[in-house]
Structures are given as C-alpha cells and as structure tokens.
Design an enzyme around this catalytic site. Structure first.
Site, mmCIF file in Angstrom:
data_model
loop_
_atom_site.group_PDB
_atom_site.id
_atom_site.type_symbol
_atom_site.label_atom_id
_atom_site.label_comp_id
_atom_site.label_asym_id
_atom_site.label_seq_id
_atom_site.Cartn_x
_atom_site.Cartn_y
_atom_site.Cartn_z
ATOM 1 N N GLU A 1 0.760 -1.092 -0.061
ATOM 2 C CA GLU A 1 0.037 0.210 0.049
ATOM 3 C C GLU A 1 0.893 1.389 -0.211
ATOM 4 O O GLU A 1 0.434 2.520 -0.726
ATOM 5 C CB GLU A 1 -1.007 -0.030 1.181
ATOM 6 N N LYS B 1 4.167 4.406 -10.371
ATOM 7 C CA LYS B 1 2.937 4.065 -9.724
ATOM 8 C C LYS B 1 1.577 3.874 -10.343
ATOM 9 O O LYS B 1 0.638 3.028 -9.997
ATOM 10 C CB LYS B 1 2.786 5.459 -8.731
#
Length: 441
Positions: free
Chosen positions: A129, A205
C-alpha cells in the site's frame, strides 16, 4: 495470544518510522487485532546511527540474510528501495515461507509479475500500500472498497516534488529552474531530480494502479511519460487565464466493448485540469487520486504522498492486515492486485497515437502577417478545430507567444500537425503541447 513476528530490512527514514510504530503503538495494535505484532529483528548497513528508539528485545544486524532466513520471523518488511538487492531479499523471504510488506514501487512495477505468482503458490501475501500515494489508502480502496465496480478511470497526482514545483511556479510566477533549486534545498527534490520531474516515479505508480484497476499485468515500460521540465511561468499563467491549472497527472482508462477490456490507456504528462475541479485544489507536496467506477461514480483520496509518518503508517497497516488472518486465515484477504492471480490477463497498452484529448498549444512565432493563418490551416488539414486562441505580448526577442486550445482529436493527428507547424519558417522550434482533461472531478 497469537503473535506475528516481524523482521525489518532498512532503518532509514521510513524504516525508522515503521520501527517506531511497531514499538510505541504495540498495545494499540494488539487491542485492534486481538493479536500481538512484535518487531523481532532489523537489518541496516549503519548500526551506529542514533535513531531515537529503544530497540531492547530487537535483534539488530548488518546482514539482511539474517532476517530473510530466520526461523523466528513470519513477515519481512523490505524498505531498502530500488531494484537490487531488494528483489533478491524479497524473493528469498517468499522462498522461506515469509509474508512480505514493501513500500518499493520500483520493485513492484518492474518485478511484481514474477513475485506475485510465487506468493500465490505458497499461500503468502505481499502488501505494498505504501508504494503508491504514501499514507493515502488508494490501492486498498481499489482492492476492497470499490471491488464491486468496473473501474472507468484513474487520475492521480502521484509525485509531491512535481506538485510542489508547479504550485510554487504558479504562486510566485517563478521559472522552473529557480523553483527546482529551492525544492532541492528544502529536500523535496534529489540532487538528480530526473526520476521525479520527468515523470518516471509517477509512471511506476500509475502502472501499478492501472493493473489493479483493470485486472491486467503491470506494464510500466509501456506508460507514455512526459515530465514538467519544459513548463514555463507563461504557460501556467496562460492556462489560468483560460480557466485551467497545470498538474502532472497519471491517467489510466480501459477501452473495449460490452464491458470487456481490450486495451488500457496509460499516460503521464503535465495536464490542464479545470480550476473548479477538486484535483486543481491539490497543492504543494500533497498527492490525490481520483478513481471512478460504474456504480460508485467519482471517489477521491487525498493526503501526504511521502514522508516518514504517512508512509510508515501505510506499511504498518499492511502488516496489520496480514496479522488479522495469521496464521491460518490469509485466504480471507483480497489478492495483492485485487484479482485472483489466475484471472489476471496480459491486456494490450493502447498506443499513444490512438488516445484522444483536447490540447493546449504554445507557439513562439515571428511577428509578421499570415503566421496564424498558416498554423490554423495546418491544424484544419489534420481535422483539428480550435476552441480558443490568444496572442500574448511580444517578447524582447520580437517573437510573439500564441496560445491555442483545441477540441478533441487524436494524439496521432496532433503530432502530425505539430511536425508540420515546426517546419514553418516563422515558428520557433520550441513548441509545447499539453493535454487537457475536463472530466477530472
């Protein structure tokens, strides 16, 4: 009480933050889980630095192999960063039957596809995460909260350095080079800022978010990527006058018929977003991610995208998720990429030439008759129509900035037109095109 034993690789800024939470919040974590999470060991090359923590009861080593091979460790946290030796240590931890948590977006973007099947085969979990958005739980939202939705788009301000630079340039009317130096002095930008300002960090990302959103394999190398180094104060001012703000966005969208995703659009570039949008309000070093689904419509996640505390918070949240099912119930957790490993597919990346956008064009032209007519004629040849055209004051060089907004067209049409426009004798070769996203909430 059941105990999850943790080994930590790397005691830098984030690693120290994780250790601090595991040591100082141990009772809180136990009360939330009904289980113990204990930091058993940590490894770092520098054993002499004072980290301001009491490591009593924690085995400290300068050899990461002591952690990944230890019999008294159930979960390894990798906070070394980069590709190697992080990949080697994570692979060894999985081979030794240990769960893994990491904040390493480079590792996941490049090597995730070789690591996820290993974890799945062994019934192990990989938590990451903190790799995207720091303390923002955007991937948990994709994996769990929005799991009932077919995801329609992902937009993200995913790099705090770029957002800080663009914010300062707008607020102070400053040039890119001057603000970059300030960002480096403040520690927002590295001595070599390429990874951030040229969009590579954002592309890594975005590739992870896109794969998680659409059930595809991670294809970082195929993300179209442009950075912010060519943006000027004039561009930012012109965009504002037209009702837009420039942000470095990562954008991912699915394409296909009847709900089937045949291709994934992935691009990172400076983008015009409406001043009235929530995304335009995200300033300084903050991050934000907008995820839209067919049932939930638009959702937004906002917060610090980096730093010791937010990133460490996300790392420990992953540890706690794994601890909640340890030792027998890991299967209740959602798969790391939000889809069972066997169902994830190789989905083609849409060629950038086929993507459709509205565009902002900045030209520097000689102050002479007929130039604008020549430019608009070329645009018309490529089926590009204009929404707005502005001529700015003449520069000391006697060149005149021309700003244009177009209606929607393909990237291929735009690039073909620009290649001809640059060939005009009256046009300087420093032509800038930026893409506009009016659908950002």
């Amino acid at each position: 009480m059941t105990e999850l034993r943790v080994g930590l690789l790397g005691l830098g800024t984030i690693g120290t933050g994780v250790a601090r939470i595991l040591i100082e919040q141990r009772d809180l974590i136990s009360r939330r889980l009904g289980k113990e999470v204990r930091l058993v060991a940590a490894a770092d090359r520098d054993l002499n630095r004072d980290r301001g923590l009491d490591f009593t009861g924690v085995r400290i080593s300068d050899d990461a192999n002591d952690i990944v091979a230890a019999d008294d460790i159930d979960l390894v946290v990798e906070l070394i960063g980069g590709y190697e030796p992080a990949r080697t240590f994570v692979s060894a931890a999985l081979a030794n039957g240990k769960h893994v948590v990491t904040a390493n977006k480079a590792l996941i973007a490049k090597h995730g596809e070789e690591l996820f099947p290993v974890a799945a085969d062994k019934g192990l979990q990989i938590g990451f995460e903190a790799a995207v958005g720091g303390g923002i739980p955007c991937m948990k939202a994709l994996r769990e909260g929005l799991a009932a939705n077919a995801i329609e788009s992902v937009y993200g301000i995913l790099n705090g350095t770029c957002n800080f630079i663009l914010t300062k340039m707008e607020n102070e009317g400053a040039d890119y080079a001057d603000v970059l130096k300030e960002a480096q002095a403040l520690g927002y930008a590295e001595a070599d800022p390429t990874f951030d300002v040229e969009g590579i960090d954002t592309a890594q990302k975005l590739s992870i978010l896109a794969a998680m959103a659409f059930g595809s394999k991670i294809r970082f190398e195929e993300v179209f990527t442009e950075g912010i180094s060519r943006i000027t104060a004039t561009d930012i001012q012109a965009a504002n006058e037209l009702g837009y703000r420039i942000k470095l966005l990562g954008i991912a969208k699915p394409h296909g018929d009847n709900g089937d995703v045949d291709a994934v659009e992935m691009r990172v570039h400076p983008t015009l977003v409406p001043l009235s949008s929530q995304m335009a309000q995200v300033s300084d070093s903050y991050n934000a991610v907008q995820i839209s689904g067919d049932y939930v419509e638009h959702t937004m996640y906002f917060g610090r995208g980096a730093g010791e505390r937010p990133t460490a918070s996300a790392v420990v949240a992953d540890i706690m998720d794994i601890a909640s099912g340890f030792p027998d119930g890991i299967a209740h957790l959602a798969p790391p990429m939000g889809f069972v490993e066997a169902s994830r597919r190789d989905i083609a990346t849409m060629p950038m030439a086929d993507t459709e956008c509205e565009y902002f064009i900045r030209l520097m032209v000689k102050d002479q008759p007929g130039v604008i007519a020549s430019v608009t004629s070329i645009l018309a040849d490529h089926r590009i129509s204009l929404e707005a055209l502005t001529q700015k004051e003449r520069h000391a060089s006697h060149n005149v900035p021309i700003i244009m907004l177009t209606h929607e067209t393909t990237e291929g049409n735009m690039q073909a037109a620009i290649s001809r426009i640059i060939g005009l004798e009256a046009v300087e070769d420093d032509v800038l095109i930026l893409r506009k996203e009016s659908a950002v909430a």
